[in-house]
Design an enzyme around this catalytic site. Structure first.
Site, PDB file in Angstrom:
ATOM      1  N   LYS A   1       0.820  -1.220   0.000  1.00  0.00           N
ATOM      2  CA  LYS A   1       0.000   0.000   0.000  1.00  0.00           C
ATOM      3  C   LYS A   1       0.852   1.268   0.000  1.00  0.00           C
ATOM      4  CE  LYS A   1      -2.339  -0.778   3.774  1.00  0.00           C
ATOM      5  NZ  LYS A   1      -1.657  -1.973   4.296  1.00  0.00           N
TER       6      LYS A   1
ATOM      7  N   ARG B   1       0.362  -9.347  13.399  1.00  0.00           N
ATOM      8  CA  ARG B   1      -0.216  -8.248  12.601  1.00  0.00           C
ATOM      9  C   ARG B   1      -1.134  -8.787  11.510  1.00  0.00           C
ATOM     10  NH1 ARG B   1       4.671  -5.331  10.410  1.00  0.00           N
ATOM     11  NH2 ARG B   1       3.193  -3.874   9.498  1.00  0.00           N
TER      12      ARG B   1
ATOM     13  N   ARG C   1      11.813  -6.756   4.524  1.00  0.00           N
ATOM     14  CA  ARG C   1      11.636  -5.327   4.197  1.00  0.00           C
ATOM     15  C   ARG C   1      12.578  -4.470   5.058  1.00  0.00           C
ATOM     16  NH1 ARG C   1       5.612  -3.029   4.346  1.00  0.00           N
ATOM     17  NH2 ARG C   1       5.672  -3.547   6.566  1.00  0.00           N
TER      18      ARG C   1
ATOM     19  N   ARG D   1      11.925  -2.022  10.736  1.00  0.00           N
ATOM     20  CA  ARG D   1      10.818  -1.703  11.643  1.00  0.00           C
ATOM     21  C   ARG D   1      10.699  -2.750  12.730  1.00  0.00           C
ATOM     22  NH1 ARG D   1       5.452  -0.340   8.210  1.00  0.00           N
ATOM     23  NH2 ARG D   1       4.523  -1.332  10.035  1.00  0.00           N
TER      24      ARG D   1
ATOM     25  N   ARG E   1      -9.247   0.842   9.956  1.00  0.00           N
ATOM     26  CA  ARG E   1      -8.791  -0.532  10.171  1.00  0.00           C
ATOM     27  C   ARG E   1      -9.812  -1.335  10.965  1.00  0.00           C
ATOM     28  NH1 ARG E   1      -2.890   0.334   9.744  1.00  0.00           N
ATOM     29  NH2 ARG E   1      -1.777  -1.612   9.986  1.00  0.00           N
TER      30      ARG E   1
HETATM   31  P1  AMP Z   1       1.113   0.247   9.402  1.00  0.00           P
HETATM   32  O1  AMP Z   1       2.335   1.010   9.062  1.00  0.00           O
HETATM   33  O2  AMP Z   1      -0.117   0.761   8.705  1.00  0.00           O
HETATM   34  O3  AMP Z   1       1.283  -1.242   9.259  1.00  0.00           O
HETATM   35  O4  AMP Z   1       0.834   0.510  10.962  1.00  0.00           O
HETATM   36  C1  AMP Z   1       1.775   0.143  11.953  1.00  0.00           C
HETATM   37  C2  AMP Z   1       1.090  -0.011  13.302  1.00  0.00           C
HETATM   38  O5  AMP Z   1       0.499   1.243  13.692  1.00  0.00           O
HETATM   39  C3  AMP Z   1      -0.084  -0.986  13.332  1.00  0.00           C
HETATM   40  O6  AMP Z   1       0.343  -2.325  13.499  1.00  0.00           O
HETATM   41  C4  AMP Z   1      -0.862  -0.471  14.550  1.00  0.00           C
HETATM   42  O7  AMP Z   1      -0.244  -0.823  15.756  1.00  0.00           O
HETATM   43  C5  AMP Z   1      -0.736   1.038  14.385  1.00  0.00           C
HETATM   44  N1  AMP Z   1      -1.822   1.583  13.538  1.00  0.00           N
HETATM   45  C6  AMP Z   1      -1.698   2.153  12.303  1.00  0.00           C
HETATM   46  N2  AMP Z   1      -2.883   2.529  11.812  1.00  0.00           N
HETATM   47  C7  AMP Z   1      -3.797   2.187  12.751  1.00  0.00           C
HETATM   48  C8  AMP Z   1      -5.217   2.295  12.828  1.00  0.00           C
HETATM   49  N3  AMP Z   1      -5.931   2.817  11.821  1.00  0.00           N
HETATM   50  N4  AMP Z   1      -5.831   1.850  13.948  1.00  0.00           N
HETATM   51  C9  AMP Z   1      -5.137   1.321  14.976  1.00  0.00           C
HETATM   52  N5  AMP Z   1      -3.799   1.165  14.966  1.00  0.00           N
HETATM   53  C10 AMP Z   1      -3.128   1.595  13.868  1.00  0.00           C
END
Ligand code: AMP
Length: 212
Positions: A13, A163, A126, A152, A87
């Site tokens: 994404k 996740r 990654r 990360r 989400r």
């Molecule tokens: P991402 O980079 O989108 O994979 O987000 C990394 C982490 O941030 C996720 O695993 C969650 O812990 C937190 N996070 C990001 N977006 C959200 C969301 N919309 N709602 C809740 N937690 C979020």
């Protein structure tokens, strides 16, 4: 155009969002990036850092506040590309209410589909450039030797499974939710980023021209 990009971690994404930005000029609003920024600058509550590192989701209100604030910025007036938000169904409902207040609505939801075995491999290898955020893969898209790499915390194997399970349990229910509204389009997320972008581009161009 207000667009939601939906897909599990590792579906590409972030990469697609950058390509969409350069083609359609709509800014990427990534809650994950916003949270990582807040963390780097020391503004993220320690409890939230722990949740992120464990691969869980933050409380809906915490993330919604970030989105609400960002949506009001000048560069978001003509549309946004939401990446990583909503989400949960609750977040999707809050987003609908926010957009309604702004006399806007979700125009399209694009689901990026990638098989789970490929997702795990993509995430575990990654790495990103510490300074520019450019994403690499240690096998398929090797970083140049001079780049200072970042791994990360939540991309480590033990967290990746959690996740992906969180996505299946809490985020995947958004697919029927948006499908019922007639907003959902699915694209194959495998292949080169440019090929995936080609598929997304076709959909967004039609939406923009109002022909879907
Ligand atoms: P991402 O980079 O989108 O994979 O987000 C990394 C982490 O941030 C996720 O695993 C969650 O812990 C937190 N996070 C990001 N977006 C959200 C969301 N919309 N709602 C809740 N937690 C979020």
């Amino acid at each position: 155009m207000d667009v939601i990009l939906l897909g599990p971690p590792g579906s590409g994404k972030g990469t697609q969002a950058k390509m969409i930005l350069s083609e359609f000029g709509i800014p990427q609003l990534s809650t994950g990036d916003m949270l990582r920024e807040a963390r780097k600058s020391g503004d993220l509550d320690i409890r939230f850092q722990e949740i992120m590192e464990a691969g869980g989701l933050l409380p809906d209100e915490a993330v919604f506040d970030l989105i609400e604030k960002r949506m009001l910025a000048e560069d978001c007036k003509k549309g946004v590309l939401l990446d990583g938000f909503p989400r949960t169904i609750e977040q999707a409902v809050s987003l609908d209410i926010l957009l309604l207040k702004l006399s806007r609505k979700v125009d399209v939801v694009i689901q990026v589909c990638v098989p789970r075995s490929l997702l795990e491999e993509r995430i575990i290898f990654r790495r990103s450039d510490k300074h520019t955020g450019q994403i690499y893969h240690l096998i398929y898209n090797k970083p140049p030797s001079e780049v200072e790499l970042e791994h990360r915390e939540d991309d480590k194997p033990e967290t990746v499974k959690k996740r992906l399970d969180t996505y299946d349990a809490l985020t995947a229910p958004l697919l029927p939710y948006f499908d019922k509204k007639g907003l959902l389009f699915s694209v194959d997320g495998t292949g080169a980023p440019s090929e995936v972008f080609g598929r997304i581009n076709t959909i967004l161009t039609k939406i923009k021209e109002n022909s879907i």
